[in-house]
Every structure is written in structure tokens, then in C-alpha cells.
Write an enzyme that holds these catalytic residues in place. Structure first.
Site, PDB file in Angstrom:
ATOM      1  N   LYS A 101     -69.397  35.803-148.385  1.00  0.00           N
ATOM      2  CA  LYS A 101     -69.157  35.045-147.183  1.00  0.00           C
ATOM      3  C   LYS A 101     -70.774  34.410-146.900  1.00  0.00           C
ATOM      4  O   LYS A 101     -71.648  35.378-146.606  1.00  0.00           O
ATOM      5  CB  LYS A 101     -68.959  36.072-145.727  1.00  0.00           C
ATOM      6  CG  LYS A 101     -67.409  35.609-145.277  1.00  0.00           C
ATOM      7  CD  LYS A 101     -67.181  36.411-144.028  1.00  0.00           C
ATOM      8  CE  LYS A 101     -66.200  35.979-143.278  1.00  0.00           C
ATOM      9  NZ  LYS A 101     -65.977  36.852-142.116  1.00  0.00           N
TER      10      LYS A 101
HETATM   11  C1  E4P Z   1     -63.666  35.626-139.823  1.00  0.00           C
HETATM   12  O1  E4P Z   1     -64.020  35.450-140.862  1.00  0.00           O
HETATM   13  C2  E4P Z   1     -64.501  36.438-138.662  1.00  0.00           C
HETATM   14  O2  E4P Z   1     -64.573  37.791-139.198  1.00  0.00           O
HETATM   15  C3  E4P Z   1     -63.494  36.641-137.450  1.00  0.00           C
HETATM   16  O3  E4P Z   1     -62.433  35.995-137.589  1.00  0.00           O
HETATM   17  C4  E4P Z   1     -64.439  36.459-136.101  1.00  0.00           C
HETATM   18  O4  E4P Z   1     -63.603  36.407-135.256  1.00  0.00           O
HETATM   19  P1  E4P Z   1     -64.117  36.498-133.681  1.00  0.00           P
HETATM   20  O5  E4P Z   1     -64.489  35.333-132.991  1.00  0.00           O
HETATM   21  O6  E4P Z   1     -62.953  37.196-132.991  1.00  0.00           O
HETATM   22  O7  E4P Z   1     -65.371  37.680-133.543  1.00  0.00           O
END
Ligand code: E4P
Length: 300
Positions: free
Chosen positions: A93
Site C-alpha cells: 500500500k
Molecule cells: C483501507 O484501505 C483502509 O484500511 C480503511 O478502509 C480505512 O478506513 P477508515 O476510514 O474507517 O479508517
């Protein structure tokens, strides 16, 4: 088929979802890893991540911690070298833009995505908040992009000062009223500013909010995902969209209706997707009505 990833670093949740036969992958981020670290129970984080990788056959996204091109590329290579041989399912990521302060470069993430993709390391481009970011990430070679739809809803809801201002539960439905105002605004924009006789939707504050981030009329998190899908379909990009930052089962349904490739969903929301009070009520009634004669037939 729409793929379901679970948005967690909790191994018990990953195992459980995997046991239902519905799991296609896992996404983590530094905040989710932080939560898991509190429950390591003597296991090293490295071993814990190895376990996660073996718990699912699908891709597991692991995020870099750096914010410069050099740091992100070297961390990504290290994560991939250490963990990909375990189950051949590591995705790295990379934030679409690591800009935090005035003067920071806006393209460190994009440069890292290009380099990593060219070396064959699959990248999940994260923290995507606009269709244009998604367009640029796809051109740079990202295998996946993650639009954060819940955080966009949070932003719009908070800035429009509706439904109790900043105080709303995390799982609250994004109000149709806001989406409706956004749709009207978009329509007015498409019609080149012609007055449709619905002046209330042209109020300056609303327009300012929907213009946030130099974007062009995104009126909800789900709309962000829809817009990215339109752009990718227009040009045949192979980058897969992961609808992320999901707060409610309704958001999952809306994404499925538009044919999004993947949704990464918190475990609790996957549970919500399965519940309905009329199902429970029906179960109670059916169980109560089972007659002994019928039970006899069912016995082996
Ligand atoms: C996605 O890749 C993230 O891990 C996640 O969806 C972030 O979600 P949040 O906005 O609830 O922290």
C-alpha cells in the site's frame, strides 16, 4: 464477481471470514496494525503478519510507513522480500500523495507507484479522495486504488453542518438530503449553470464544500467510487477499485449495484450485511411451528 476483502489486521476476524468461504483478501494499514499489536500475546509482529498471510489465499495489503519516494520504495521492497515468499499474496500500500505540510512534494507516492509497478511489485494506492488522484494512480501503474468513501462522507457531512454537525455515529447512514443537494449541484454544473428554478441548491456554502480539493462535484463517498469507475471504464484501465473506508452495509450494496471490483469491509459491517429483524422473526416463527411428525422425518 465482486470480491470481498476484510478491512482488519485481527487474525481471529480474518480466520472467521475465511471459514465462511466469502473472503477474497485482506487490507491492513498502520492504524489497524497498531490495534492488532495490543493483542500479540507474545508473538512477534513479524510472525503475526506471516500468520495473516497464511490465513487467506487472497491478496493482503501491507502499507509502507515512509513519506518520501526513497523511503517508500525501500520499505516496499523490504516488505515484499520478507513476506511475499510466504504465500505469494503481498500487495504494497502506497499513499497516493504523502503531502502533509506546505512545501511537501505532491508526487512522491506516484513516483513510488511507478517504480514499484515496473519492478513487478503490485501496489494498492491508498488514501484516494478524488477521481483525479485515481486517474493519475492508474496511469502510474497501480494494480489497485482505494477510494476512502467513508472519510469523504465524514468530510461532506461535517462541513455541511447537517445532521448534528460533527456529532454523528460512525455507522450512521449518509443522509439522502446531502446526496440530493449534491446531485442537484452536479446537474446545474452539467447544464452550464442554467437556473433550474431550484435556487436553494445553489447556495455558496454547499458549492464550496462540493468543490473541496479542486474536485468537480463529488457529492458522497459512493459518488467518488462511481466517478472513478466511470473513468476507468471509459479508458479500459485494468486497475481494480477497492471501495474502502466503508462504514455501513448500505454503502456495500451501493458499490455492488454499480459493479465495483472489490469492497474492503470491516468485520462488523460484514456481520451487518447478514442481519435483518424479519429474518430473525421468521426463524423464530418457523422453529415454533415445527411439529413432532416433521421432526421424526428429519431424524437419520
Ligand atoms: C483501507 O484501505 C483502509 O484500511 C480503511 O478502509 C480505512 O478506513 P477508515 O476510514 O474507517 O479508517
Amino acid at each position: 464477481m465482486m470480491k470481498i476483502f476484510v478491512d482488519t489486521a485481527m487474525i481471529d476476524e480474518i480466520k472467521e471470514a475465511e471459514s465462511w468461504g466469502i473472503l477474497d483478501g485482506v487490507t491492513t494499514n498502520p492504524s489497524l496494525i497498531k490495534k492488532a499489536v495490543d493483542r500479540l500475546d507474545g508473538v512477534s509482529l513479524e510472525d503475526y503478519i506471516r500468520k495473516i498471510l497464511c490465513t487467506t489465499h487472497g491478496p493482503v495489503s501491507l502499507e509502507v510507513a515512509g513519506s518520501t519516494y526513497g523511503d517508500m520504495v525501500s520499505e516496499a521492497k523490504e516488505l515484499y522480500r520478507k513476506f511475499n515468499p510466504i504465500n505469494d499474496n503481498v500487495v504494497i500500500k502506497i499513499p497516493v500523495n504523502t503531502h502533509m505540510e506546505d512545501g511537501d512534494d505532491n508526487f512522491e507516492g506516484i513516483k513510488a507507484i511507478k517504480t514499484l509497478s515496473e519492478t513487478g511489485i503490485p501496489v494498492n494506492c491508498t488514501l484516494v479522495m478524488t477521481p483525479n488522484q485515481a486517474l493519475i494512480a492508474a496511469k502510474a501503474g497501480a494494480a489497485y486504488v482505494s477510494p476512502f468513501l467513508g472519510r469523504i462522507d465524514d468530510h461532506l457531512r461535517t462541513n455541511l453542518g447537517l445532521v448534528g454537525g460533527k456529532d454523528y455515529p460512525k455507522d450512521a447512514h449518509y443522509p439522502d438530503e446531502i446526496a440530493e443537494r449534491g446531485r442537484e449541484y452536479k446537474l446545474i454544473e452539467l447544464l452550464d449553470g442554467k437556473d433550474l428554478g431550484r435556487i436553494m441548491y445553489r447556495d455558496e456554502d454547499v458549492m464550496k464544500v462540493f468543490d473541496w480539493g479542486n474536485d468537480d462535484g463529488i457529492f458522497s463517498g459512493v459518488d467518488l467510487v462511481w466517478s472513478i469507475k466511470e473513468i476507468y471504464d471509459n479508458y479500459g484501465f485494468e486497475t481494480e477499485i477497492i471501495a474502502a473506508s466503508i462504514r455501513t452495509a448500505r454503502q456495500v450494496r451501493l458499490c455492488a449495484e454499480m459493479g465495483v471490483h472489490i469492497a474492503t469491509i470491516p468485520f462488523s459491517v460484514i456481520e451487518d450485511m447478514m442481519t435483518h429483524h424479519k429474518t430473525s422473526q421468521g426463524m423464530k416463527a418457523f422453529c415454533k411451528d415445527v411439529v413432532p411428525e416433521y421432526m421424526n422425518i428429519l431424524k437419520p
